[in-house]
Design a protein around this motif. Structure first.
Motif, PDB file in Angstrom:
ATOM      1  N   THR A 116      -9.231  -9.257   3.575  1.00  0.00           N
ATOM      2  CA  THR A 116      -8.690  -8.062   2.686  1.00  0.00           C
ATOM      3  C   THR A 116      -9.847  -7.038   2.850  1.00  0.00           C
ATOM      4  O   THR A 116     -11.043  -7.511   1.974  1.00  0.00           O
TER       5      THR A 116
ATOM      6  N   ALA B 136      -4.065  -4.200   5.340  1.00  0.00           N
ATOM      7  CA  ALA B 136      -4.341  -5.296   5.169  1.00  0.00           C
ATOM      8  C   ALA B 136      -3.010  -5.328   3.892  1.00  0.00           C
ATOM      9  O   ALA B 136      -2.594  -7.139   3.879  1.00  0.00           O
ATOM     10  N   GLU B 137      -3.107  -4.936   3.547  1.00  0.00           N
ATOM     11  CA  GLU B 137      -1.636  -5.037   2.451  1.00  0.00           C
ATOM     12  C   GLU B 137      -0.193  -5.138   3.312  1.00  0.00           C
ATOM     13  O   GLU B 137       0.590  -5.663   2.697  1.00  0.00           O
TER      14      GLU B 137
ATOM     15  N   LEU C  27      -0.866  -9.222   4.176  1.00  0.00           N
ATOM     16  CA  LEU C  27      -0.832  -9.970   3.679  1.00  0.00           C
ATOM     17  C   LEU C  27       1.024 -10.516   2.861  1.00  0.00           C
ATOM     18  O   LEU C  27       0.718 -11.155   2.980  1.00  0.00           O
TER      19      LEU C  27
ATOM     20  N   HIS D 183     -12.840 -11.461   0.589  1.00  0.00           N
ATOM     21  CA  HIS D 183     -13.249 -10.322   0.780  1.00  0.00           C
ATOM     22  C   HIS D 183     -14.952  -9.975   0.619  1.00  0.00           C
ATOM     23  O   HIS D 183     -15.362 -10.764  -0.045  1.00  0.00           O
TER      24      HIS D 183
END
Length: 152
Positions: free
Chosen positions: A9, A15-16, A19, A37
């Motif tokens: 991420t 990215a959210e 997820l 990360h």
């Protein structure tokens, strides 16, 4: 089918969105989700230009804290869905190399990551972490495009 899923991420909206896919797959296959990360090297200017008074250590500290927060928040979201999660913040590496290395270090079966859908000059100048991971990874990569980018 999948026992270890890697989710790198950068904290972006894409990215959210990705997820959610990673958590769903980890839940479906009862897999462990590895959240990563990467804090790339901070650029240090050469020499000491007159009037340059900037503490790079504060930038590094901020980037590390941001990375810690991003992986913690992703881990909390995974836990809410009953998914086992491990987190890692890697410093001083290029993102694509750190992601590919993590697939080997954690015996990853699948990488789920966002793609920013850059095109034209942006893609030429910026490159694409997702594209590099797709080229270098020995395991399957699910590149998730953020819906707003799908029609561009």
């Amino acid at each position: 089918m999948y026992q270890h899923i890697l989710f790198p991420t950068d904290g972006s909206d894409g990215a959210e969105f990705a997820l959610d896919h990673a958590i769903d797959l980890a839940s479906t296959y009862d897999a462990t989700l590895h959240v990563l990360h990467v804090v790339a090297d901070v650029w240090y200017p050469s020499g000491d230009p007159e009037g340059f008074d900037f503490d790079m250590s504060s930038v590094e500290k901020h980037l590390q804290e941001r990375g810690d927060r991003l992986v913690r928040e992703a881990s909390e979201r995974a836990a809410e869905s009953g998914v086992d999660c491990e987190t890692e913040v890697v410093t001083g590496r290029t993102p694509h190399r750190a992601i590919v290395d993590a697939t080997e270090d954690h015996d990853v079966d699948l990488v789920v990551m966002a793609t920013h859908g850059r095109r034209g000059l942006d893609r030429l100048l910026m490159g694409s972490v997702a594209e590099k991971v797709l080229r270098l990874s020995e395991v399957p990569v699910l590149a998730v495009k953020f819906p707003e980018e799908a029609d561009e």
